[in-house]
Design a protein around this motif. Structure first.
Motif, mmCIF file in Angstrom:
data_model
loop_
_atom_site.group_PDB
_atom_site.id
_atom_site.type_symbol
_atom_site.label_atom_id
_atom_site.label_comp_id
_atom_site.label_asym_id
_atom_site.label_seq_id
_atom_site.Cartn_x
_atom_site.Cartn_y
_atom_site.Cartn_z
ATOM 1 N N UNK A 1 -43.285 6.678 42.646
ATOM 2 C CA UNK A 1 -44.041 6.852 41.243
ATOM 3 C C UNK A 1 -45.528 6.634 41.304
ATOM 4 N N UNK A 2 -46.034 5.603 42.028
ATOM 5 C CA UNK A 2 -47.579 5.598 42.234
ATOM 6 C C UNK A 2 -48.228 6.690 43.003
ATOM 7 N N UNK A 3 -47.547 7.195 43.720
ATOM 8 C CA UNK A 3 -47.995 8.242 44.582
ATOM 9 C C UNK A 3 -48.284 9.501 43.680
ATOM 10 N N UNK A 4 -47.332 9.875 42.657
ATOM 11 C CA UNK A 4 -47.389 10.884 41.988
ATOM 12 C C UNK A 4 -48.369 10.768 40.740
ATOM 13 N N UNK A 5 -48.722 9.444 40.576
ATOM 14 C CA UNK A 5 -49.443 9.159 39.295
ATOM 15 C C UNK A 5 -50.947 9.272 39.840
ATOM 16 N N UNK A 6 -51.247 8.423 40.818
ATOM 17 C CA UNK A 6 -52.523 8.489 41.655
ATOM 18 C C UNK A 6 -53.169 9.993 41.886
ATOM 19 N N UNK A 7 -52.120 10.829 42.546
ATOM 20 C CA UNK A 7 -52.498 12.238 42.728
ATOM 21 C C UNK A 7 -52.989 12.906 41.272
ATOM 22 N N UNK A 8 -51.952 12.844 40.278
ATOM 23 C CA UNK A 8 -52.234 13.476 39.299
ATOM 24 C C UNK A 8 -53.759 13.233 38.538
ATOM 25 N N UNK A 9 -53.877 11.910 38.452
ATOM 26 C CA UNK A 9 -55.011 11.542 37.540
ATOM 27 C C UNK A 9 -56.323 11.694 38.525
ATOM 28 N N UNK A 10 -56.285 11.331 39.721
ATOM 29 C CA UNK A 10 -57.544 11.569 40.391
ATOM 30 C C UNK A 10 -57.608 12.825 40.605
ATOM 31 N N UNK A 11 -56.606 13.841 40.833
ATOM 32 C CA UNK A 11 -57.160 15.234 40.512
ATOM 33 C C UNK A 11 -57.710 15.455 39.413
ATOM 34 N N UNK A 12 -57.192 15.044 38.255
ATOM 35 C CA UNK A 12 -57.766 15.324 36.939
ATOM 36 C C UNK A 12 -59.232 15.040 36.697
ATOM 37 N N UNK A 13 -59.378 13.737 37.182
ATOM 38 C CA UNK A 13 -60.727 13.260 36.980
ATOM 39 C C UNK A 13 -61.767 13.424 38.460
ATOM 40 N N UNK A 14 -61.134 14.451 39.105
ATOM 41 C CA UNK A 14 -61.945 14.941 40.463
ATOM 42 C C UNK A 14 -62.325 13.550 41.167
ATOM 43 N N UNK A 15 -61.518 12.864 41.579
ATOM 44 C CA UNK A 15 -61.736 11.539 42.262
ATOM 45 C C UNK A 15 -61.115 11.621 43.562
#
Length: 234
Positions: free
Chosen positions: A108-122
């Motif tokens: 779950x954390x992998x999916x969420x980190x990837x999702x929001x890091x991509x959204x915020x370009x981090x």
């Protein structure tokens, strides 16, 4: 979702917040407006359990922050006005640290980190030391950490400070999506134009006292939020 009932907080002989009551429902983006020193940060820190308060009660999803702090804190996320992070960690280490605290599963954390890091370009900076981050990058990391455990309520103190226009736009979209899915957001801001366009409801506080609260239409009528705020602050 969040019920603040007759909250009062005193520092020495000064009442920072005086008999404040506010109710934030699921799916609401609720803005909290006031000048510096009006009592906004004191209120938010009381809601998340950082500050003790001598009068009143705060309920999160029906649970008392005084009597059931761990249950409450498991259902909320807090973004302070100044990101205070462990700078010896990398961004990824910090996010995993937060995920561990909230017992978020590995997948779950992998999916969420990837999702929001991509959204915020981090994404490209997650393996860098936080000490090398700009203020805006630290703010983005804090935002990701707030979303990582899928809280029911997000509390934010001046979340747009330090973000560039694109990042601010992306955060607003994340806030809308979060509330569309049933969450609630209570946040303070000095950016009145953002509050006017984004918020379902608004509250204005002055010298610790609630001046007005309600839907955006109820508070501002035919005027702009800026006009109403300046008139009430006189």
């Amino acid at each position: 979702m969040l019920r603040i009932e007759h909250l009062s907080k005193t520092y020495e002989n000064k009442k920072a917040v005086n008999d404040l009551s506010l109710h934030i429902a699921p799916k609401e983006i609720y803005g909290f407006i006031g000048h510096n020193g009006a009592g906004k940060t004191t209120t938010l820190k009381s809601v998340v359990g950082i500050l003790e308060f001598e009068q009143g009660e705060i309920f999160i999803h029906g649970h008392s922050i005084k009597k059931e702090p761990l249950i409450c804190k498991n259902e909320i996320a807090y973004i302070p006005d100044n990101p205070d992070l462990y700078e010896f960690m990398t961004g990824m280490q910090y996010l995993n640290f937060v995920a561990d605290i909230f017992k978020v599963g590995i997948e779950e954390r992998k999916v969420r980190i990837q999702k929001y890091a991509e959204i915020l370009e981090l994404s490209a900076a997650l393996n860098d030391s936080i000490s090398s981050y700009s203020h805006g990058m630290k703010q983005k990391l804090t935002i990701i950490s707030a979303w990582i455990h899928e809280p029911k309520l997000i509390i934010m103190d001046e979340p747009f400070v330090g973000l560039d226009p694109k990042a601010s736009h992306l955060l607003k979209e994340m806030m809308k999506e979060f509330c569309h899915q049933g969450g609630a957001i209570f946040f303070s801001t000095h950016v009145l134009e953002v509050a006017e366009k984004l918020c379902d409801k608004i509250a204005i506080i002055k010298n610790g006292n609630l001046i007005v609260s309600g839907t955006m239409e109820e508070v501002k009528g035919d005027a702009s939020l800026e006009e109403v705020f300046l008139e009430l602050e006189e």
